[in-house]
Design a protein around this motif. Structure first.
Motif, mmCIF file in Angstrom:
data_model
loop_
_atom_site.group_PDB
_atom_site.id
_atom_site.type_symbol
_atom_site.label_atom_id
_atom_site.label_comp_id
_atom_site.label_asym_id
_atom_site.label_seq_id
_atom_site.Cartn_x
_atom_site.Cartn_y
_atom_site.Cartn_z
ATOM 1 N N GLU A 202 -6.449 10.914 4.847
ATOM 2 C CA GLU A 202 -5.044 10.100 4.717
ATOM 3 C C GLU A 202 -3.953 10.771 5.655
ATOM 4 O O GLU A 202 -4.093 11.941 6.002
ATOM 5 N N GLN A 203 -3.224 10.164 6.554
ATOM 6 C CA GLN A 203 -2.025 10.741 7.120
ATOM 7 C C GLN A 203 -1.220 11.294 5.947
ATOM 8 O O GLN A 203 -0.756 10.549 5.035
ATOM 9 N N ILE A 204 -0.676 12.310 6.169
ATOM 10 C CA ILE A 204 0.105 12.941 5.182
ATOM 11 C C ILE A 204 1.643 13.406 5.768
ATOM 12 O O ILE A 204 1.592 14.265 6.564
ATOM 13 N N PRO A 205 2.484 12.572 5.726
ATOM 14 C CA PRO A 205 3.823 12.666 6.666
ATOM 15 C C PRO A 205 4.272 13.948 6.153
ATOM 16 O O PRO A 205 4.250 14.360 4.880
ATOM 17 N N ALA A 206 5.286 14.745 6.797
ATOM 18 C CA ALA A 206 5.929 15.807 6.293
ATOM 19 C C ALA A 206 6.857 15.498 4.872
ATOM 20 O O ALA A 206 7.342 14.725 4.756
ATOM 21 N N GLY A 207 6.388 16.483 4.081
ATOM 22 C CA GLY A 207 7.143 16.495 2.694
ATOM 23 C C GLY A 207 6.711 15.599 1.964
ATOM 24 O O GLY A 207 7.168 15.253 0.758
ATOM 25 N N ALA A 208 5.700 14.573 2.220
ATOM 26 C CA ALA A 208 5.332 13.459 1.386
ATOM 27 C C ALA A 208 4.289 13.874 0.506
ATOM 28 O O ALA A 208 4.247 13.113 -0.864
ATOM 29 N N GLY A 209 3.443 14.888 0.590
ATOM 30 C CA GLY A 209 2.265 15.129 -0.517
ATOM 31 C C GLY A 209 1.503 13.897 -0.360
ATOM 32 O O GLY A 209 1.287 12.840 0.331
ATOM 33 N N HIS A 210 0.733 13.854 -1.714
ATOM 34 C CA HIS A 210 -0.357 12.718 -1.834
ATOM 35 C C HIS A 210 0.475 11.724 -2.684
ATOM 36 O O HIS A 210 -0.005 11.382 -3.861
ATOM 37 N N ARG A 211 1.472 11.099 -2.552
ATOM 38 C CA ARG A 211 2.188 10.089 -2.987
ATOM 39 C C ARG A 211 1.224 8.770 -3.404
ATOM 40 O O ARG A 211 1.293 8.237 -4.435
ATOM 41 N N VAL A 212 0.835 8.217 -2.248
ATOM 42 C CA VAL A 212 -0.150 7.389 -2.294
ATOM 43 C C VAL A 212 -1.146 7.318 -1.387
ATOM 44 O O VAL A 212 -1.331 8.233 -0.505
ATOM 45 N N LEU A 213 -2.145 6.683 -1.584
ATOM 46 C CA LEU A 213 -3.570 7.036 -0.871
ATOM 47 C C LEU A 213 -4.038 5.505 -0.485
ATOM 48 O O LEU A 213 -4.974 5.089 -0.703
ATOM 49 N N PRO A 214 -3.250 4.799 0.540
ATOM 50 C CA PRO A 214 -4.016 3.127 1.038
ATOM 51 C C PRO A 214 -5.395 3.586 1.692
ATOM 52 O O PRO A 214 -5.881 2.701 1.523
ATOM 53 N N VAL A 215 -5.541 4.804 2.369
ATOM 54 C CA VAL A 215 -6.854 4.658 3.134
ATOM 55 C C VAL A 215 -7.958 4.853 1.981
ATOM 56 O O VAL A 215 -8.981 4.199 2.235
ATOM 57 N N HIS A 216 -7.796 5.770 1.122
ATOM 58 C CA HIS A 216 -8.693 5.723 -0.120
ATOM 59 C C HIS A 216 -8.902 4.492 -0.721
ATOM 60 O O HIS A 216 -10.201 3.951 -1.000
ATOM 61 N N ARG A 217 -7.665 3.702 -0.865
ATOM 62 C CA ARG A 217 -7.915 2.312 -1.545
ATOM 63 C C ARG A 217 -9.026 1.547 -0.715
ATOM 64 O O ARG A 217 -9.680 0.765 -1.173
ATOM 65 N N ILE A 218 -8.565 1.391 0.489
ATOM 66 C CA ILE A 218 -9.155 0.475 1.434
ATOM 67 C C ILE A 218 -10.890 0.974 1.426
ATOM 68 O O ILE A 218 -11.835 -0.111 1.329
ATOM 69 N N LEU A 219 -10.899 2.210 1.699
ATOM 70 C CA LEU A 219 -12.372 2.462 1.541
ATOM 71 C C LEU A 219 -13.320 2.421 0.475
ATOM 72 O O LEU A 219 -14.290 2.069 0.211
ATOM 73 N N LEU A 220 -12.800 3.382 -0.406
ATOM 74 C CA LEU A 220 -13.522 3.588 -1.733
ATOM 75 C C LEU A 220 -13.473 2.429 -2.623
ATOM 76 O O LEU A 220 -14.636 1.717 -2.981
ATOM 77 N N VAL A 221 -12.500 1.702 -2.792
ATOM 78 C CA VAL A 221 -11.946 0.591 -3.603
ATOM 79 C C VAL A 221 -12.473 -0.687 -3.172
ATOM 80 O O VAL A 221 -13.268 -1.593 -3.826
ATOM 81 N N GLU A 222 -11.961 -1.255 -1.824
ATOM 82 C CA GLU A 222 -12.037 -2.368 -1.420
ATOM 83 C C GLU A 222 -13.459 -2.689 -0.726
ATOM 84 O O GLU A 222 -14.306 -3.504 -0.803
ATOM 85 N N ALA A 223 -13.985 -1.584 -0.083
ATOM 86 C CA ALA A 223 -15.160 -1.560 0.770
ATOM 87 C C ALA A 223 -16.410 -0.774 0.398
ATOM 88 O O ALA A 223 -17.319 -1.176 1.129
ATOM 89 N N GLY A 224 -16.103 0.269 -0.520
ATOM 90 C CA GLY A 224 -17.299 0.843 -1.146
ATOM 91 C C GLY A 224 -17.830 1.924 -0.157
ATOM 92 O O GLY A 224 -19.035 2.319 -0.067
ATOM 93 N N VAL A 225 -16.822 2.393 0.888
ATOM 94 C CA VAL A 225 -17.167 3.483 1.976
ATOM 95 C C VAL A 225 -16.932 4.809 1.297
ATOM 96 O O VAL A 225 -15.808 4.926 0.938
ATOM 97 N N TYR A 226 -17.894 5.460 1.580
ATOM 98 C CA TYR A 226 -17.763 7.066 1.007
ATOM 99 C C TYR A 226 -16.711 7.779 1.810
ATOM 100 O O TYR A 226 -16.876 7.515 3.040
#
Length: 269
Positions: A202-226
C-alpha cells in the motif's frame, strides 16, 4: 524428458527474491515479531556414541518478513473474498475458508515491474503512490507484457532500507506503494498474485500508518489476488531480469491468515 526437465538439465540458477528471517528483523507494529533461539545446544545431551544434536524454537506472526497474505487476511463489511462471512469462517480460532493452507504454491511466469528504475532512481521517495501509469511505464521499460496468471513484482527500491527499521517501516515519513488505481490495473491484467519490496502493499503517506488498506481490499477481497510483502528485488533488478520462472511455496498453516515464503526466480545459467 519433458520440456521443463530439459530446461533444468541445461542449467538453471536461482535469484532470491526475499529476505532471510532473523530475530529482531523489521516488523509492522500490527504483527508479533520473529524470534528464534536454540532450545537445545550441542553438548546439552550427548548420546553414548558421542553424537549430539541442536534444535531451535521459533515464534513468529504469519505476516513477518517475506510472506504471502491468505485471502482470509482482510475482510470488508464483514465479508471475505467471494462473499464469505468472516465471522463464521473464523469461528473456533482458525479459518475454515480461505486459510493459509489454501494458498497455492506457485510455479508460473513472474514479471518485474521496476518502478524505481523507470523513474531513474535507486529508491522511490517515502510515501510515494505508485500509480497505474507507473506500472505501465515499468512494463514498457521491461519490454514484456503481463498476461493472465502471471505474478507481478513491483520494485520501489525500498528493500535498500531493510537494515534501518525506522526508515523501512515508515512510521514518520511513510512508505512508497501501489495506489488503488494500480491495483485495479493489475486486476484487469489478470495477475494471480502480486508483491512488493515494502512492509505493506500500500501507499503509506507520512504519518498515516496503516489506517486504511484499500489496495488489500481490491486485491484480496474483491479480486482474490494474493499479496506478497517484504520482497527484496535488488538482485533481480541489478541483473536486469524482466520475466522469469517464479517459484513460491507457502507453509500449509491450517486456518492461518498468512505464511512465510521463500520466493525465487529461476533463470537459465
Amino acid at each position: 524428458m519433458s520440456a521443463l526437465l530439459s530446461a533444468i538439465a541445461q542449467g538453471v540458477r536461482v535469484v532470491e527474491l526475499g529476505h532471510p528471517h532473523f530475530t529482531n528483523m523489521p516488523c509492522s507494529p500490527n504483527h508479533p515479531g520473529f524470534r528464534m533461539t536454540l532450545i537445545r545446544r550441542h553438548g546439552d545431551m550427548v548420546r553414548p556414541d558421542g553424537g549430539s544434536a541442536a534444535n531451535e524454537i521459533i515464534v513468529t506472526g504469519g505476516h513477518v518478513g517475506t510472506h504471502v497474505d491468505a485471502l482470509s487476511h482482510v475482510s470488508h463489511d464483514g465479508l471475505l473474498h467471494g462473499g464469505v462471512d468472516a465471522a463464521e469462517a473464523q469461528a473456533g480460532g482458525a479459518f475454515r475458508t480461505h486459510g493459509a493452507d489454501a494458498t497455492p504454491a506457485l510455479l508460473c511466469r513472474g514479471v518485474l515491474l521496476d518502478v524505481a528504475g523507470a523513474h531513474g532512481v535507486d529508491t522511490l521517495p517515502a510515501g510515494y503512490g505508485v500509480t497505474a501509469d507507473d506500472l505501465a511505464a515499468a512494463e514498457a521499460r521491461a519490454g514484456v507484457s503481463l498476461a493472465a496468471g502471471d505474478v507481478a513484482l513491483v520494485r520501489t527500491g525500498w528493500a535498500r532500507h531493510f537494515d534501518d527499521a525506522t526508515t523501512y517501516l515508515g512510521q514518520t515519513d511513510g512508505v512508497p506503494g501501489p495506489t488503488p488505481d494500480a491495483a485495479e490495473w493489475l486486476v484487469a491484467r489478470g495477475v494471480r498474485a502480486t508483491g512488493a519490496d515494502t512492509t505493506a502493499y500500500e501507499q503509506i503517506p507520512a504519518g498515516a500508518g496503516h489506517r486504511v488498506l484499500p489496495v488489500h481490499r481490491i486485491l484480496l477481497v474483491e479480486a482474490g489476488v494474493y499479496i506478497i510483502e517484504h520482497l527484496n528485488l535488488e538482485q533481480a533488478a541489478a541483473e536486469g531480469l524482466t520475466e522469469f520462472a517464479f517459484v513460491m511455496a507457502p507453509l500449509r498453516i491450517v486456518g492461518g491468515t498468512g505464511s512465510p515464503v521463500r520466493p525465487f526466480a529461476a533463470v537459465q545459467s
